[in-house]
Write an enzyme that holds these catalytic residues in place. Structure first.
Site, mmCIF file in Angstrom:
data_model
loop_
_atom_site.group_PDB
_atom_site.id
_atom_site.type_symbol
_atom_site.label_atom_id
_atom_site.label_comp_id
_atom_site.label_asym_id
_atom_site.label_seq_id
_atom_site.Cartn_x
_atom_site.Cartn_y
_atom_site.Cartn_z
ATOM 1 C CD GLN A 64 7.349 -12.268 -5.932
ATOM 2 O OE1 GLN A 64 7.553 -13.181 -6.593
ATOM 3 N NE2 GLN A 64 7.749 -11.350 -5.521
ATOM 4 C CD GLU A 149 10.839 -16.254 -7.739
ATOM 5 O OE1 GLU A 149 9.756 -16.156 -7.597
ATOM 6 O OE2 GLU A 149 11.586 -15.274 -7.641
HETATM 7 NI NI NI Z 1 10.605 -13.033 -4.105
#
Ligand code: NI
Length: 183
Positions: A64, A149
């Site tokens: 991310q 995650e």
């Molecule tokens: Ni996420």
């Protein structure tokens, strides 16, 4: 006095990373294991926590912020309890039990929330920032956050886990936001 100044300098040096949004291809890639546990990794972990807090998230995975490493940080207490801060490096699911269906969101999919089915309880093993293996168990929100995650490290987003119909509605909403310059 010098200590305070030094600490402030260190704090200021922490980089706040920009969060990659869907459909950036980096979010769909398999991440590689972390093999070097050095000071740079520990700084990256601190930066990931800070970047996550700035974005008001409770979990952030390395892809991310554009890094294809098997590394994620989680704090379901959102700064309220330092003991709940989790650094998961090269995490592996050991065991899961039960199921839960709750709404989920993701910093890479702002404003999108959908119900996702997950295990109600999970046991995982992972390495910490010094490379030491440990086990951790979690239920409810923590189980959800851990599994969400770990999915990121395998290129999987929560919208990959919902029905095709719901996903199409989500993708339409994103297209509309992109068109309006809101994405
Ligand atoms: Ni996420």
């Amino acid at each position: 006095m010098a200590t305070t100044a030094t600490m402030m300098a260190a704090k200021e040096a922490l980089k706040i990373h920009e969060i990659v949004k869907y459909p950036d291809p980096v979010l769909a890639k398999m991440c590689a294991p972390v093999t070097v546990f050095d000071a740079a990794l520990r700084t990256l972990v601190e930066e990931m926590f800070e970047s996550m807090y700035v974005a008001q998230g409770i979990g952030l995975a390395a892809p991310q912020i554009g890094l294809l490493h098997r590394l994620t940080v989680i704090d379901v207490s959102y700064k309220k309890n330092a003991k709940e801060k989790l650094v998961l490096i090269n995490p592996e699911v050991v065991e899961t039990r039960g199921k839960q269906v709750e709404e989920e969101g993701c910093l890479s999919l702002p404003e999108i929330r959908e119900k996702v089915r997950r295990a109600a309880w999970v046991k995982i093993r992972a390495q910490n920032e010094r490379g030491e293996w440990f086990e951790v168990e979690g239920e409810e929100l923590l189980a959800r956050a851990i599994l969400h995650e770990i999915d990121h490290l395998n290129g999987v987003l929560f919208i990959d886990l919902i029905s095709r119909l719901k996903r199409e509605l989500v993708l339409r909403k994103i297209k509309k936001m992109q068109k309006n310059g809101e994405w």
